[in-house]
Design a protein around this motif. Structure first.
Motif, PDB file in Angstrom:
ATOM      1  N   MET A 133       0.830  -1.208   0.000  1.00 59.65           N
ATOM      2  CA  MET A 133       0.000   0.000   0.000  1.00 59.65           C
ATOM      3  C   MET A 133       0.858   1.249   0.000  1.00 59.65           C
ATOM      4  SD  MET A 133      -2.988  -0.637   2.566  1.00 59.65           S
ATOM      5  CE  MET A 133      -3.707  -2.164   2.862  1.00 59.65           C
ATOM      6  N   SER A 140       2.127   6.420  -6.934  1.00 50.54           N
ATOM      7  CA  SER A 140       1.099   7.239  -7.563  1.00 50.54           C
ATOM      8  C   SER A 140       1.313   8.707  -7.256  1.00 50.54           C
ATOM      9  CB  SER A 140      -0.270   6.797  -7.096  1.00 50.54           C
ATOM     10  OG  SER A 140      -0.338   6.949  -5.717  1.00 50.54           O
ATOM     11  N   TYR A 144       1.424  11.595 -10.150  1.00 50.05           N
ATOM     12  CA  TYR A 144       0.638  12.836 -10.191  1.00 50.05           C
ATOM     13  C   TYR A 144       1.545  14.057 -10.096  1.00 50.05           C
ATOM     14  CZ  TYR A 144      -3.685  10.208  -9.796  1.00 50.05           C
ATOM     15  OH  TYR A 144      -4.724   9.368 -10.054  1.00 50.05           O
ATOM     16  N   PHE A 315      -3.144 -13.054 -15.523  1.00 50.59           N
ATOM     17  CA  PHE A 315      -2.552 -12.791 -14.210  1.00 50.59           C
ATOM     18  C   PHE A 315      -3.371 -13.461 -13.106  1.00 50.59           C
ATOM     19  CE2 PHE A 315      -2.237  -9.813 -10.541  1.00 50.59           C
ATOM     20  CZ  PHE A 315      -0.910 -10.043 -10.251  1.00 50.59           C
TER      21      PHE A 315
ATOM     22  N   LEU B  77      -7.772  -4.531  -2.993  1.00 56.52           N
ATOM     23  CA  LEU B  77      -7.303  -3.493  -3.903  1.00 56.52           C
ATOM     24  C   LEU B  77      -8.249  -3.307  -5.091  1.00 56.52           C
ATOM     25  CD1 LEU B  77      -3.428  -3.698  -3.950  1.00 56.52           C
ATOM     26  CD2 LEU B  77      -4.931  -2.339  -2.551  1.00 56.52           C
ATOM     27  N   ILE B 138      -5.706  -7.208  -7.227  1.00 56.98           N
ATOM     28  CA  ILE B 138      -5.146  -6.368  -8.293  1.00 56.98           C
ATOM     29  C   ILE B 138      -5.603  -6.901  -9.644  1.00 56.98           C
ATOM     30  CG2 ILE B 138      -3.012  -5.743  -9.492  1.00 56.98           C
ATOM     31  CD1 ILE B 138      -1.678  -5.418  -6.824  1.00 56.98           C
ATOM     32  N   ILE B 142      -7.968  -5.057 -12.506  1.00 57.19           N
ATOM     33  CA  ILE B 142      -7.596  -4.870 -13.920  1.00 57.19           C
ATOM     34  C   ILE B 142      -8.721  -5.365 -14.819  1.00 57.19           C
ATOM     35  CG2 ILE B 142      -6.002  -5.595 -15.735  1.00 57.19           C
ATOM     36  CD1 ILE B 142      -3.867  -5.835 -13.577  1.00 57.19           C
ATOM     37  N   ILE B 270      -8.735   3.965  -9.957  1.00 56.82           N
ATOM     38  CA  ILE B 270      -7.397   3.999  -9.371  1.00 56.82           C
ATOM     39  C   ILE B 270      -7.255   5.207  -8.464  1.00 56.82           C
ATOM     40  CG2 ILE B 270      -4.977   4.351  -9.931  1.00 56.82           C
ATOM     41  CD1 ILE B 270      -5.397   2.599 -12.347  1.00 56.82           C
ATOM     42  N   ARG B 271      -7.815   6.342  -8.915  1.00 58.11           N
ATOM     43  CA  ARG B 271      -7.697   7.561  -8.113  1.00 58.11           C
ATOM     44  C   ARG B 271      -8.305   7.365  -6.726  1.00 58.11           C
ATOM     45  NH1 ARG B 271     -11.058  12.776  -8.860  1.00 58.11           N
ATOM     46  NH2 ARG B 271     -10.622  13.414  -6.734  1.00 58.11           N
ATOM     47  N   LEU B 273      -9.000   4.445  -5.245  1.00 56.23           N
ATOM     48  CA  LEU B 273      -8.284   3.412  -4.495  1.00 56.23           C
ATOM     49  C   LEU B 273      -7.098   4.048  -3.779  1.00 56.23           C
ATOM     50  CD1 LEU B 273      -7.567   0.519  -3.708  1.00 56.23           C
ATOM     51  CD2 LEU B 273      -6.207   0.400  -5.781  1.00 56.23           C
ATOM     52  N   LEU B 274      -6.360   4.876  -4.501  1.00 58.65           N
ATOM     53  CA  LEU B 274      -5.178   5.494  -3.909  1.00 58.65           C
ATOM     54  C   LEU B 274      -5.573   6.461  -2.812  1.00 58.65           C
ATOM     55  CD1 LEU B 274      -3.265   5.964  -7.193  1.00 58.65           C
ATOM     56  CD2 LEU B 274      -2.744   4.404  -5.348  1.00 58.65           C
ATOM     57  N   LEU B 277      -6.313   4.458   0.106  1.00 57.03           N
ATOM     58  CA  LEU B 277      -5.072   3.936   0.700  1.00 57.03           C
ATOM     59  C   LEU B 277      -4.414   4.999   1.565  1.00 57.03           C
ATOM     60  CD1 LEU B 277      -3.119   1.947  -2.045  1.00 57.03           C
ATOM     61  CD2 LEU B 277      -4.253   1.105  -0.017  1.00 57.03           C
TER      62      LEU B 277
END
Lengths: 350, 336
Positions: A133, A140, A144, A315, B77, B138, B142, B270-271, B273-274, B277
């Motif tokens: 995390m 990230s 940005y 994956f 995630l 993850i 995706i 993603i934005r 999720l981050l 986090l």
């Protein structure tokens, strides 16, 4: 020299013969590859495989030997690429300092290592999933940041026109030269990781991975080992990042976006993180998929953009059924083949 | 609170002074030197309100994330994907029926159902294997992201609030004084205020549920010692499914809010999720008050950063995280 002469000849001979035949074979094929493969394959497929393999190798080193899954490796690579562009030459003359390569490259690697070390210093305060995390958050934030920052990183467009220095009169962006350049650094990184995994530091790191409390009780500084591992991994990722920048002649926020960051994890996991060869296998699969999947998907009547779906499902399948990746599958297969089903013992030991 | 004061008198003093300055900056008419130094008061108040309401949105997303983590040690995630799916479902529901309010239950139900499926088919099969769960989620994120891109394309969707909620409302906060002596009052979109109040209500309800009911007692006991709780005969798997569904549903509802505030588009998963986090790392894993505090801090940092130093706004958010990690690795409200 004196050291090698004192060593008994038999031991040296045993060591030589211990290198499996497969290594000689793969090595020979890789060296004569330019005679077989076309320019596109050399530059796009193999060059890219070695580069992504190196960046994934740095993740493999941390995850496989250190037990720390860091998602920041692509960021470290991108930072090294940015630094080469900023200290060295690029098409954006306002930003690039234009320093010679023997200053720009070491500086870029140092900056990347410092960044990697600081990240490690933050990440080792927590364990397991927290590491994922925190490193994902750092990666990230970096993405940005470079996208917003126009003063130093030229924002959304990034920097382009970054070429390798014309050293020894060779154009290093020529397919064959670039192939050997990436092969050299990939092989060096591979053997460095292999060597380190058996050196005292690597063994201590694996001890820390398996049982940090015991290692601390034995007098090892657990966190120092982990941070040092981050520093070493950052060096490998940094070299990979510089090569990546040279390959595409540009570096932009897209290079260090969350997608590429996750891709490196996917490469390492698909290949397998138990052995340094895993990331390179994963990278080869990834590059081949990425290069040819679009055509294959269109051939199957699907839209070519569904590549991401293909990668994601592949994956998922790997993580679900073989946590050790392709290498794990290979070892399972070897184990089942080498075992005599009637006697239930290894034939190899005979 | 009193405990904090007696343990950290200096910090309490600093916080009190900062709060006093902030209150003065909110309520007083700004003198000229302050306007010259940092710009007009209207900009400041807008950043403040945007930050607080954005914090409310972050809280909705992050509280589900932290609840799921706190109880089940599941790092999901794919939480950002749940948010985005909620946004799309909410858009469809609001678009078809024409009732904005209907978007919330629709998104909640659909995303909660997906959460239940995730819990049963993914997390239950790999209980206690953190790394595998992380990798699998993850992969799921995706796949979900690409499926959503396939279905809804790359367009931006806006969920428009109903007439009685759109448009600005005049607040009682002054922004400037005209030459004639009249005071200009600040106008602010009413929908953001209403949604912020709703997320505060959700937060308070969650706190009450967790701290004042039997179910909450079960959940908290599960957070502290899962094995002991299951040994006492509690049907812990049922509690797990319920909490996962609730956390996922919250993310779905947050998607509707996000679609109303801003827009629903690929990449938002993603934005958010981050964002969750960072919020959860800052606030402390598994803590609802921590999520609230973290969301407020990050929302404010993002808005003030983008107004006052846009180039380095992200660094501010990041700095908060680094400082918290360096001094309190378990987060502001986390337990050591």
């Amino acid at each position: 020299m004196a050291l090698t002469e004192e060593r008994p000849a038999e031991i040296a001979a045993v060591r030589e013969s211990r290198i499996p035949l497969a290594y000689w074979l793969v090595g020979a094929i890789l060296i004569v590859m330019p005679a077989i493969a076309g320019d596109y394959a050399l530059y796009q497929i193999f060059g890219w495989t070695f580069i992504l393999g190196m960046i994934a190798l740095s993740l493999m080193f941390l995850a496989g030997y250190g037990g720390m899954v860091s998602l920041v490796q692509m960021t470290v690579a991108g930072l090294a690429g940015y630094m080469v562009a900023i200290f060295g030459t690029s098409a954006i003359t306002d930003i690039s300092q234009g320093w010679p390569w023997y200053l720009a490259i070491p500086l870029a690697l140092i900056v990347a290592m410092v960044f990697g070390t600081l990240t490690g210093w933050l990440a080792v305060r927590t364990e397991g999933i927290y590491t994922i995390m925190i490193t994902l958050a750092i990666a990230s934030a970096f993405f940005y940041f470079v996208r917003q920052n126009y003063v130093v990183f030229n924002g959304f467009n990034g920097l382009n026109g970054i070429l390798p220095p014309p050293l020894f009169g060779v154009d290093w962006r020529g397919p064959t030269a670039f192939y050997y350049l990436t092969l050299f650094w990939a092989a060096l990184a591979y053997f460095a990781v292999l060597y380190l995994s058996r050196a005292p530091f690597g063994l201590a790191l694996q001890g820390v991975r398996d049982n940090p409390r015991r290692m601390a009780a034995l007098g090892y500084n657990v966190n120092a080992h982990r941070v040092a591992a981050y520093a070493f991994a950052a060096l490998i990722a940094g070299i990979g990042g510089i090569l990546l920048t040279w390959q595409s002649a540009q570096v932009s926020p897209g290079t260090v976006g969350v997608g590429p960051v996750i891709d490196i994890l996917i490469i390492a996991v698909i290949g397998g993180v138990r052995h340094p060869i895993g990331p390179f296998i994963g990278a080869l699969i990834y590059v081949i998929l990425k290069t040819f999947a679009t055509d294959a998907l269109v051939g199957l009547g699907l839209a070519g953009e569904r590549f991401q779906l293909l990668i994601g499902i592949g994956f998922l399948a790997i993580v679900f059924w073989s946590p050790d990746g392709i290498l794990g599958l290979w070892e399972k297969w070897k184990a089942s083949r080498g075992r005599d089903p009637l006697l239930d013992r290894d034939e190899a030991k005979f | 609170m009193r405990g904090f004061y007696s343990r950290h008198p200096v910090w309490s003093g600093i916080i009190a002074i900062l709060v006093a300055i902030l209150l003065w900056m909110i309520f007083a008419l700004w003198p000229d030197w302050l306007t010259d130094a940092i710009g007009r008061k209207k900009i400041f108040l807008n950043a403040l309100f945007n930050g607080v309401t954005l914090g409310g949105l972050y809280f909705l997303v992050a509280s589900g994330f932290t609840l799921i983590f706190g109880l089940m040690r599941n790092v999901n995630l794919a939480h950002g994907s749940l948010y985005l799916l909620g946004g799309y479902v909410g858009f469809l529901a609001a678009d078809w029926t024409g009732y904005w309010l209907l978007a919330f239950p629709a998104a909640f139900v659909v995303v909660a159902a997906l959460g239940v499926l995730l819990q049963i088919f993914v997390f239950r099969r790999m209980e206690g294997e953190d790394l595998r769960q992380t990798l699998v989620t993850i992969g799921i994120s995706i796949v979900l992201a690409d499926l959503m891109l396939w279905i809804w394309g790359g367009d931006y969707y806006n969920i428009s609030p109903p007439g009685w909620l759109s448009g600005p409302v005049e607040t009682f906060l002054s922004t400037a004084q005209k030459r004639s002596g009249d005071i200009v009052y600040m106008k602010y979109p009413v929908v953001r205020i209403v949604i912020f109040l709703a997320s505060v209500a959700v937060g308070v309800a969650m706190w009450l549920l967790l701290n004042r009911t039997r179910v909450g007692m079960l959940i908290r006991a599960g957070v502290d010692d899962r094995d002991m709780l299951s040994a006492t005969g509690a049907r812990i798997q049922l509690v797990f499914v319920g909490v996962f569904a609730f956390g996922a549903g919250l993310a779905g509802m947050a998607g509707v809010v996000g679609g109303t505030f801003q827009s629903v588009a690929p990449g938002e998963d993603i934005r958010f999720l981050l964002a969750s986090l960072v919020v959860v790392i800052v606030g402390g894993m598994g803590s609802i008050p921590g999520a609230a505090l973290g969301a407020l801090l990050i929302g404010l940092a993002e808005q003030f950063g983008s107004v006052y130093f846009p180039t380095y706004a992200v660094v501010l958010t990041f700095l908060i995280m680094v400082v918290v990690l360096a001094f309190r690795p378990q987060g502001l409200m986390g337990r050591a």
